[in-house]
Structures are given as C-alpha cells and as structure tokens.
Design a protein around this motif. Sequence first.
Motif, PDB file in Angstrom:
ATOM      1  N   VAL A 156     -39.145  44.070 -14.761  1.00 36.98           N
ATOM      2  CA  VAL A 156     -39.798  43.369 -15.866  1.00 36.98           C
ATOM      3  C   VAL A 156     -39.829  44.294 -17.079  1.00 36.98           C
ATOM      4  O   VAL A 156     -39.666  45.510 -16.968  1.00 36.98           O
ATOM      5  CB  VAL A 156     -41.231  42.928 -15.492  1.00 36.98           C
ATOM      6  CG1 VAL A 156     -41.197  41.909 -14.380  1.00 36.98           C
ATOM      7  CG2 VAL A 156     -42.088  44.115 -15.102  1.00 36.98           C
ATOM      8  N   SER A 157     -40.058  43.716 -18.236  1.00 40.23           N
ATOM      9  CA  SER A 157     -40.052  44.486 -19.483  1.00 40.23           C
ATOM     10  C   SER A 157     -41.198  45.493 -19.519  1.00 40.23           C
ATOM     11  O   SER A 157     -42.301  45.225 -19.031  1.00 40.23           O
ATOM     12  CB  SER A 157     -40.167  43.534 -20.675  1.00 40.23           C
ATOM     13  OG  SER A 157     -40.394  44.255 -21.871  1.00 40.23           O
ATOM     14  N   GLU A 158     -40.929  46.644 -20.124  1.00 39.73           N
ATOM     15  CA  GLU A 158     -41.964  47.666 -20.285  1.00 39.73           C
ATOM     16  C   GLU A 158     -43.052  47.214 -21.258  1.00 39.73           C
ATOM     17  O   GLU A 158     -44.123  47.809 -21.324  1.00 39.73           O
ATOM     18  CB  GLU A 158     -41.329  48.973 -20.791  1.00 39.73           C
ATOM     19  CG  GLU A 158     -40.396  49.645 -19.801  1.00 39.73           C
ATOM     20  CD  GLU A 158     -41.133  50.217 -18.595  1.00 39.73           C
ATOM     21  OE1 GLU A 158     -42.332  50.535 -18.726  1.00 39.73           O
ATOM     22  OE2 GLU A 158     -40.513  50.341 -17.527  1.00 39.73           O
ATOM     23  N   ASN A 159     -42.778  46.161 -22.027  1.00 38.49           N
ATOM     24  CA  ASN A 159     -43.754  45.672 -23.006  1.00 38.49           C
ATOM     25  C   ASN A 159     -44.808  44.752 -22.396  1.00 38.49           C
ATOM     26  O   ASN A 159     -45.760  44.363 -23.080  1.00 38.49           O
ATOM     27  CB  ASN A 159     -43.028  44.919 -24.133  1.00 38.49           C
ATOM     28  CG  ASN A 159     -42.090  45.815 -24.919  1.00 38.49           C
ATOM     29  OD1 ASN A 159     -42.387  46.996 -25.118  1.00 38.49           O
ATOM     30  ND2 ASN A 159     -40.962  45.272 -25.362  1.00 38.49           N
ATOM     31  N   GLU A 160     -44.628  44.365 -21.122  1.00 36.28           N
ATOM     32  CA  GLU A 160     -45.590  43.469 -20.486  1.00 36.28           C
ATOM     33  C   GLU A 160     -46.933  44.169 -20.290  1.00 36.28           C
ATOM     34  O   GLU A 160     -47.003  45.396 -20.150  1.00 36.28           O
ATOM     35  CB  GLU A 160     -45.062  42.997 -19.127  1.00 36.28           C
ATOM     36  CG  GLU A 160     -43.798  42.155 -19.191  1.00 36.28           C
ATOM     37  CD  GLU A 160     -44.044  40.763 -19.751  1.00 36.28           C
ATOM     38  OE1 GLU A 160     -45.214  40.437 -20.064  1.00 36.28           O
ATOM     39  OE2 GLU A 160     -43.074  40.006 -19.896  1.00 36.28           O
ATOM     40  N   SER A 161     -48.005  43.374 -20.262  1.00 34.00           N
ATOM     41  CA  SER A 161     -49.349  43.935 -20.079  1.00 34.00           C
ATOM     42  C   SER A 161     -49.619  44.309 -18.628  1.00 34.00           C
ATOM     43  O   SER A 161     -50.590  44.990 -18.324  1.00 34.00           O
ATOM     44  CB  SER A 161     -50.400  42.921 -20.553  1.00 34.00           C
ATOM     45  OG  SER A 161     -50.278  41.709 -19.826  1.00 34.00           O
ATOM     46  N   PHE A 162     -48.763  43.835 -17.718  1.00 42.39           N
ATOM     47  CA  PHE A 162     -48.894  44.154 -16.297  1.00 42.39           C
ATOM     48  C   PHE A 162     -47.746  45.066 -15.869  1.00 42.39           C
ATOM     49  O   PHE A 162     -46.732  45.183 -16.567  1.00 42.39           O
ATOM     50  CB  PHE A 162     -48.893  42.872 -15.451  1.00 42.39           C
ATOM     51  CG  PHE A 162     -47.759  41.937 -15.767  1.00 42.39           C
ATOM     52  CD1 PHE A 162     -46.511  42.088 -15.165  1.00 42.39           C
ATOM     53  CD2 PHE A 162     -47.925  40.900 -16.676  1.00 42.39           C
ATOM     54  CE1 PHE A 162     -45.464  41.240 -15.455  1.00 42.39           C
ATOM     55  CE2 PHE A 162     -46.877  40.040 -16.978  1.00 42.39           C
ATOM     56  CZ  PHE A 162     -45.646  40.215 -16.366  1.00 42.39           C
ATOM     57  N   ASP A 163     -47.895  45.704 -14.697  1.00 43.94           N
ATOM     58  CA  ASP A 163     -46.879  46.636 -14.198  1.00 43.94           C
ATOM     59  C   ASP A 163     -45.932  45.994 -13.188  1.00 43.94           C
ATOM     60  O   ASP A 163     -44.803  46.449 -13.009  1.00 43.94           O
ATOM     61  CB  ASP A 163     -47.552  47.841 -13.528  1.00 43.94           C
ATOM     62  CG  ASP A 163     -48.492  48.563 -14.469  1.00 43.94           C
ATOM     63  OD1 ASP A 163     -48.100  48.792 -15.627  1.00 43.94           O
ATOM     64  OD2 ASP A 163     -49.618  48.887 -14.049  1.00 43.94           O
ATOM     65  N   ALA A 164     -46.424  44.966 -12.487  1.00 42.06           N
ATOM     66  CA  ALA A 164     -45.620  44.324 -11.442  1.00 42.06           C
ATOM     67  C   ALA A 164     -45.849  42.821 -11.484  1.00 42.06           C
ATOM     68  O   ALA A 164     -46.953  42.356 -11.792  1.00 42.06           O
ATOM     69  CB  ALA A 164     -45.984  44.875 -10.066  1.00 42.06           C
ATOM     70  N   LEU A 165     -44.790  42.065 -11.164  1.00 38.83           N
ATOM     71  CA  LEU A 165     -44.864  40.604 -11.112  1.00 38.83           C
ATOM     72  C   LEU A 165     -44.486  40.158  -9.708  1.00 38.83           C
ATOM     73  O   LEU A 165     -43.418  40.506  -9.201  1.00 38.83           O
ATOM     74  CB  LEU A 165     -43.910  39.983 -12.134  1.00 38.83           C
ATOM     75  CG  LEU A 165     -43.838  38.447 -12.150  1.00 38.83           C
ATOM     76  CD1 LEU A 165     -45.172  37.849 -12.560  1.00 38.83           C
ATOM     77  CD2 LEU A 165     -42.732  37.974 -13.090  1.00 38.83           C
ATOM     78  N   ILE A 166     -45.374  39.389  -9.070  1.00 41.91           N
ATOM     79  CA  ILE A 166     -45.113  38.861  -7.728  1.00 41.91           C
ATOM     80  C   ILE A 166     -45.066  37.339  -7.824  1.00 41.91           C
ATOM     81  O   ILE A 166     -46.055  36.706  -8.189  1.00 41.91           O
ATOM     82  CB  ILE A 166     -46.202  39.294  -6.726  1.00 41.91           C
ATOM     83  CG1 ILE A 166     -46.202  40.817  -6.563  1.00 41.91           C
ATOM     84  CG2 ILE A 166     -45.988  38.617  -5.375  1.00 41.91           C
ATOM     85  CD1 ILE A 166     -47.333  41.340  -5.698  1.00 41.91           C
ATOM     86  N   THR A 167     -43.891  36.757  -7.521  1.00 37.57           N
ATOM     87  CA  THR A 167     -43.738  35.302  -7.510  1.00 37.57           C
ATOM     88  C   THR A 167     -43.694  34.847  -6.058  1.00 37.57           C
ATOM     89  O   THR A 167     -42.769  35.191  -5.318  1.00 37.57           O
ATOM     90  CB  THR A 167     -42.457  34.874  -8.246  1.00 37.57           C
ATOM     91  OG1 THR A 167     -42.469  35.432  -9.569  1.00 37.57           O
ATOM     92  CG2 THR A 167     -42.380  33.358  -8.342  1.00 37.57           C
ATOM     93  N   LEU A 168     -44.695  34.104  -5.633  1.00 41.72           N
ATOM     94  CA  LEU A 168     -44.865  33.727  -4.230  1.00 41.72           C
ATOM     95  C   LEU A 168     -43.904  32.615  -3.836  1.00 41.72           C
ATOM     96  O   LEU A 168     -43.792  31.601  -4.532  1.00 41.72           O
ATOM     97  CB  LEU A 168     -46.307  33.273  -3.983  1.00 41.72           C
ATOM     98  CG  LEU A 168     -47.380  34.305  -4.335  1.00 41.72           C
ATOM     99  CD1 LEU A 168     -48.750  33.658  -4.325  1.00 41.72           C
ATOM    100  CD2 LEU A 168     -47.335  35.478  -3.372  1.00 41.72           C
ATOM    101  N   GLY A 169     -43.206  32.813  -2.706  1.00 43.54           N
ATOM    102  CA  GLY A 169     -42.280  31.810  -2.203  1.00 43.54           C
ATOM    103  C   GLY A 169     -42.833  31.078  -0.993  1.00 43.54           C
ATOM    104  O   GLY A 169     -43.987  31.266  -0.596  1.00 43.54           O
ATOM    105  N   ALA A 170     -41.987  30.242  -0.389  1.00 44.78           N
ATOM    106  CA  ALA A 170     -42.423  29.418   0.742  1.00 44.78           C
ATOM    107  C   ALA A 170     -42.587  30.228   2.019  1.00 44.78           C
ATOM    108  O   ALA A 170     -43.321  29.837   2.918  1.00 44.78           O
ATOM    109  CB  ALA A 170     -41.412  28.293   0.972  1.00 44.78           C
ATOM    110  N   GLU A 171     -41.880  31.365   2.132  1.00 45.62           N
ATOM    111  CA  GLU A 171     -41.940  32.152   3.373  1.00 45.62           C
ATOM    112  C   GLU A 171     -42.980  33.259   3.270  1.00 45.62           C
ATOM    113  O   GLU A 171     -43.149  33.864   2.232  1.00 45.62           O
ATOM    114  CB  GLU A 171     -40.571  32.773   3.658  1.00 45.62           C
ATOM    115  CG  GLU A 171     -39.498  31.720   3.888  1.00 45.62           C
ATOM    116  CD  GLU A 171     -38.154  32.351   4.176  1.00 45.62           C
ATOM    117  OE1 GLU A 171     -38.088  33.576   4.385  1.00 45.62           O
ATOM    118  OE2 GLU A 171     -37.164  31.610   4.196  1.00 45.62           O
TER     119      GLU A 171
END
Length: 480
Positions: free
Chosen positions: A465-480
């Motif tokens: 993810v971009s260094e400009n984001e306010s968060f450090d990590a992005l977790i997108t939850l899937g079906a499994e």
Amino acid sequence: MILNKEVVCINITDRILKLAVVKITGKEFKVLAVGKKELPQTLDTNDSTFPNFAEDLINLQKELKIEISSKQAVIGIPESKIFLRVINSSENPSDLKNIILEKLGDSFPFEREEAALFWKQAQSKQFQVVAIKSAVLDSIKSSLDSAKIRYSALVPLPLILTKLTLSKAKPHLIISLDEPDITYILSTDFGAAFSTTNKFVKTLSESQEDFINWTRETLKFSESEKLPIENVYITGTSETLAKDYLNQANINSEIIYLPISSNFKGIDEYKSTIALSLYDEKAINLIGKETFAKSFFSQRIETTDLKSGKSSRKFIKLIIVILLVILLATVAYFFLNRSPGSEKISNQEVPQATSESKSASPSAQLPKTPIATETAKKKEAEEKPTLKRTDLKIRILNGNGVRGLATEAKKIIEELGYTVASVGNADNYDFQKTVLQLKASKSSYKDLLTNDLKSHYTVIVGVNVSENESFDALITLGAE
C-alpha cells in the motif's frame, strides 16, 4: 467441494425452502439431516423481490435441532430467478460488460439498470454469464442476514447440477423436477451453457403432453446451437414417471442416481439440495455484485502473490544449499584436526611462545567452532529491535459480504495486540482468500502478522500500500 466436512445446503424457491446437512466422504454423500418448509407466499418469476424467509429458516433449524452458524453453508438460487447463457467473444475483456449486453440483445430478460451481472471465462473466447435482478439478490441476502446465516456461497443451482453428470458424454440435457417447477439445463464440456424453467399448471401425471413438448423444444434449441444432445438425465421428484413419458416419446433418458447414505424417507426430492455440497470456487458465486474491472483486479493480486511465492521458494532453496555447504565444511574441518598427522604434531615438543603470542588472547588463536558461531548468531538476534504489534496500524475491509465480518475481525486482531485504525467494506465481495497488504516500510511485519492470522484466515500477500496512507497495513477479508 470439501471432503469429510459438514456442509449445510439450503435450496430456496419462491414456494418452498429445503435444507440438508451433508458430509462427502469421497465414496458417498452422508446425509445427516434433511427438512423443508412451505413458504407462506409465492412469487411470479418476473417479480422484483423475494419473500422474506428468515423466520421459516430459523424455525426449520429448531425443528431439525441444528445450528447453521457453526458450519459452512451453501445457498442455491433457483433457475427461475436467474438468467444463464454462454457467449462467444474475441474482444478485449476490459470492455466485456458492454460486449455481453450487446451480444445478448433482446434475449436479456431484465432492464440493464436493475440487473447484477456475473461471469467467468469458460473456454478460450467463451464466457459463462449469469444475471439476476439486484432486488431479488438483495432480498435473499436480507433474509439470510436476518436469520444470522453465515454463508460461503450463493450459487445458481444449474451450475451445480451439471456436476452430477461429469462423467457422461457431452453435450447432454439435465431435467430437474421440483414440481411445479421443471428446469432444463444444457451441460457441455465446461458446465452449464443454458437453462430454462417451466411450471406445471397441474402435476406431472396430468401434464404429460406439456412435458414432452417442452423437452422437444429444448432439444431443438440445442440442435440450433450446434450442440446435438447425447442423452437426457433426470433428477428430482417423479423422476421414474418422467423417464416413462420420455421413453414413450422415443427420447433416451436415464435417472441420476447418487450414492447417498441416509435413513430419511423421500430423499430423492432432496437430490438437488444435496448436490449443493459439490460447490467449489470454480462456480459463479453471487455473494458480491460483480463488476468486470474489479474481477480482473482481484486476479492481479493472486498473480502477484503467486510470483512472490515462487521467489520465496527459490530463496529458501538457496538458503538450504548454503547451510549444507557450511555443515560439510565444519565436518571436514573437525575430521582433519583429528587425523593421525595432527596427533603426531601435538606430541612433539612445542616451541616457546614469543612475547607477541603471549600477549594475544587465547580465544583469538582458536578457530571459530559451530558453537561459537551459533552463540554469535543468538547475540546478533538479541540485538535486533523487537517488533511491537501495537505499533502497527491496521485497516480492515470486508471482502466477503457477510455482515459483521470486519467487526469480528477487529476484535480478533486487537486481541492479538495490534492497533486497528478503521474498518469498512471492500469495493467488491468476491475475495476468496484474505489479502494482506503492507507499506514497504513495514514489510518486516509480514511474517509476524501472517502467522498471527493463519489460525483464523487463509492469507495471501498482495502488493504494497502507499506510504501516504494513514494506516500501515490493509487486510481485506475473504470467504476462507
């Protein structure tokens, strides 16, 4: 399809709700529970909503003494509510949505703005397309959410029924009887290419002529599509009577027999419901409204992860080779120092040490042993900064569509010690696996976070993810 795991199969029509709890052992379908409920109202095929069946589903669970929330649930959508076709296209897939609508033309039964479209590539230049009214899909989801059903798939029933005849010569016709509905499915090498549903005004026993005429019309349509039918297969209610009628009309047919282990009476009328346990990721899943650009984006994440996985495997192999070389060198050094020649030298008179050699540290004159090397490695590891989970800010997105999933994940991740900055919904709900994306500056957290999550989710690593984001990590939850 998952072997030896209980799957709850829910088959919904506009007049009846059927449920079966199935375990596939590899040799048979072991049916643990079956039940059905008549729905209080009926719908015409063209209606834009679906009756709310939440209370009926809750009561059916109570009657069967089961709790669906703890199991994997697959929901079957009847053919009467969906539109299924296969189209040929050599165009650029980036504009596939408009190409599909253009090729379907007047045969498309819904207004374009009220339809949700789903697709998958069946073969080269061939696409399997499913459409459903958005309002119908939303009303089904609303009932499931109200009944607190956590489901892994919403799948058109015709796509599953073709799995019952995989070993049969293609193309062939499948007739699914669930009176008053009768569904015709054209099965080809890649699955369902076409389906249509008719309704009996009376019972099959009183509608022989209509049944034969509908079947012949479907066979003619198949021939016009240059798909001559090899055989006809029948499943569902009154299947023996249907076979007799077809034989009288000189139409070859066979009944689909399933290896079912069950003590329940009338199990034949649950065949289509039991077949839902054969669902796998190759079938079109109606959990999220598909947009074509987004489906390609999710594939790119998978591709990126696959490449990084290959690189990781190469790196691991290189490390193993280096360790083997070090081990062999250590063993060789050990045996050389214990050779007979070395022992003779040690028994000879040793010259007096010079003042220079006396001043040197004894340990400095010794070779580095494996133990000394290991100690140095431990010391080096201790000097490395410890990763603090609280320092990592995480944003969580629901990429599955199950209500409350992101909030549930927030609780899990906070209990692990991380800081959750925010939660929300992904742009689409077609994520099968949970995708982890980190800032490049926080890549050192990858192994730690992946290991923490793997007991709850099937995790793959996506692009940074971009260094400009306010968060450090992005977790997108899937079906499994």
